[in-house]
Structure formats: C-alpha cells, structure tokens
Write a protein that holds these residues in place. Structure first.
Motif, short mmCIF file in Angstrom:
data_model
loop_
_atom_site.label_atom_id
_atom_site.label_comp_id
_atom_site.label_asym_id
_atom_site.label_seq_id
_atom_site.Cartn_x
_atom_site.Cartn_y
_atom_site.Cartn_z
N ALA A 28 -4.44 10.37 -5.72
CA ALA A 28 -4.61 9.03 -6.28
C ALA A 28 -5.02 8.06 -5.20
O ALA A 28 -4.58 8.15 -4.05
N LYS A 29 -5.90 7.14 -5.57
CA LYS A 29 -6.29 6.09 -4.63
C LYS A 29 -5.04 5.33 -4.18
O LYS A 29 -4.09 5.12 -4.93
N ASN A 75 -10.65 14.81 1.97
CA ASN A 75 -9.76 14.33 3.02
C ASN A 75 -10.51 13.98 4.30
O ASN A 75 -10.01 13.23 5.14
N ILE A 76 -11.72 14.50 4.46
CA ILE A 76 -12.52 14.19 5.65
C ILE A 76 -12.96 12.73 5.64
O ILE A 76 -13.04 12.07 6.68
N PHE A 126 -5.92 8.99 0.59
CA PHE A 126 -5.32 8.93 -0.74
C PHE A 126 -3.92 9.53 -0.69
O PHE A 126 -3.53 10.21 0.27
N ASP A 127 -3.15 9.27 -1.73
CA ASP A 127 -1.83 9.87 -1.88
C ASP A 127 -1.98 11.23 -2.56
O ASP A 127 -2.83 11.41 -3.44
N VAL A 128 -1.14 12.18 -2.15
CA VAL A 128 -1.23 13.54 -2.67
C VAL A 128 0.12 14.00 -3.21
O VAL A 128 1.16 13.81 -2.57
N ILE A 129 0.09 14.61 -4.38
CA ILE A 129 1.25 15.30 -4.91
C ILE A 129 0.92 16.79 -4.92
O ILE A 129 -0.01 17.23 -5.60
#
Length: 265
Positions: A111-112, A188-189, A193-196
C-alpha cells in the motif's frame, strides 16, 4: 547498485522463450505461469534454447485461463499451476496427476505510504486490487482477511495477472494491491510502500511455514511414452533450484543475458 538489483531479481522474474523441436523427436511440452514460478525452470529454458534439438518445449501462461485450457485440452505433458487449480481439475477425473510441489508462497499486500497500512485490520474500508481469482493467491488473501475479521469490510477487485496489478500501482490508478515476486522486488527498487507479508500471516494463523502454491502436474498418458524425458525434467528442476541458491550471481547473469529489462523497471 545494478549488481545488487540483479541478484534480487534472480529469485523473481525471468525471460521466457517458446521452445521448438525437430520433426519426429520426442518432446515434452511444458506450460507454466509468468512470475516467480518461472524462476525454477529458467536455467533449463536457457540451456534448451541453445540446443538444435531440444527435448522440451516451454510455453508461458499469462493469467489462469491458459492453464485451465491446458488441463482440459491435454495440450501439455507438464503443467506448473496453482495447487488448488490442479486439485479441482483432478477431482473432475483429469488426465493429470500431481508429481510434486516446488513453490511455497510469495504473496504480499502493498500500500502507498499515505494510507498507513501497517496491519491486516488497517485494510478495513479499503479496496484491494488482486490477481489469481479463485486460485491460491486469492484463497490465501481471503483466508487472512476472514481470520482478522475484515473480509466484509474490504472490497476486492480482480485483474488478469500480477503484472497488470503492478502497472496500475505504478501509475497510481490503484494504491493497495496484492502482489508477488518478481513484481515486489521490481517495485521496491523505485518505490516506497508498506508491506503485509501473507506468508508471515499464514504462519501466525496455522503454524506452517508457507503453503503449497505451485504444483507440478504430469499428464498420465504422457508417462507411457515420455517417462524418461519427464523424469529428466523433474531431476533437472530439482538440481536447478539447488544450483540457483548456490550460484545466485551467475544465475542473475543468465537471467539478464536472456532479458536486459531485468535490470530496470
């Protein structure tokens, strides 16, 4: 930096080619989905491409529909596919049997940063763009949402494949998506963002590390005429996966040698 990015990408996205063979030669036809499952067969694909008379013909599938067609038509001797898809088809008396599982999960919700999604419960009230409807990624996503009691408050929209979801995330049409490798590493480069991690969620829920996401399905009738070559495929798949972990930098060079876009978005 470029070298590091390439090494990260070796576990993710690999260039796929369609193999061809000489007339009269026994060939094993292999169908598999784009994305991380292609990692396991990448070395084999590159090596077979260099042969005049390859024993294998590889075909990539974008989305789940070509995989389903492959099962129902019997067009391929080996199909790499989500395990639940193969299981459903097997229950319908398919000509395919499960020969093994080699991929144990690589699904993430991203998510942004503006949305401040730090946990599954934070997804309540939001829309998730997802891929793999009715396949393993979708089943895992919905199971996790149900487990945290937010399924009824989350809207899931589906697209054909993970690449489409990534493209919509990049152009900011969508801000919360279900993704996988290689797209996660590619994003990711250049993005933050947030990661679950759904593998961690699965571990917390069940106590199991991963879930059988991709199975190797072999056509029973092909075993009667192509048993030796199918055995060679399974042996090479096993050894190539081991070799990949032992030689990550060389493997990265193999991938980039086939497709120089691996070094950039």
């Amino acid at each position: 930096m470029k070298k590091t990015s390439l090494i990260l990408l070796i576990m993710t996205y690999l260039f796929i080619v369609i193999g061809c063979s000489a007339p009269g030669k026994i060939v094993v036809n292999v169908l598999f989905p784009a994305g991380a499952p292609a990692v396991a067969v990448a070395k084999m694909i590159v090596e077979e491409k260099e042969l005049d008379n390859s024993s294998f013909a590889f075909q990539i599938s974008y989305g789940s529909d070509p995989l389903a067609v492959g099962f129902t038509s019997g067009s391929h001797d080996i199909i790499l596919a989500p395990t639940n898809m193969g299981a459903n088809i097997y229950q319908k008396k398919s000509d395919y049997v499960l020969a093994g599982v080699f991929f144990w999960g690589s699904n993430y919700i991203i998510a942004k940063k503006d949305y401040n999604i730090k946990s599954v419960k934070d997804l309540s009230g939001h829309t998730i763009l997802a891929f793999g409807q009715n396949a393993t990624p979708d089943a895992v996503l919905q199971t996790v949402l149900h487990h945290h009691g937010v399924m009824d408050n989350v809207t899931i929209e589906y697209v054909l494949d993970v690449t489409t979801a990534m493209q919509l995330f990049v152009n900011q049409s969508k801000t919360i998506i279900l993704t996988s490798e290689p797209q996660l590493t590619q994003l990711n480069i250049s993005f933050d963002f947030d990661v679950i991690d759904l593998q961690q969620e699965w571990l917390d829920m069940t106590g199991y590390h991963g879930y059988p996401q991709v199975g190797i399905f072999v056509k029973k009738s092909a075993l009667q005429t192509k048993e030796t070559i199918i055995g060679q495929f399974l042996d090479r798949l096993d050894s190539d996966i081991e070799w990949m972990y032992e030689h990550p930098e060389v493997y990265a060079e193999i991938a980039v040698g086939a497709d120089d876009t691996l070094g950039r978005m």
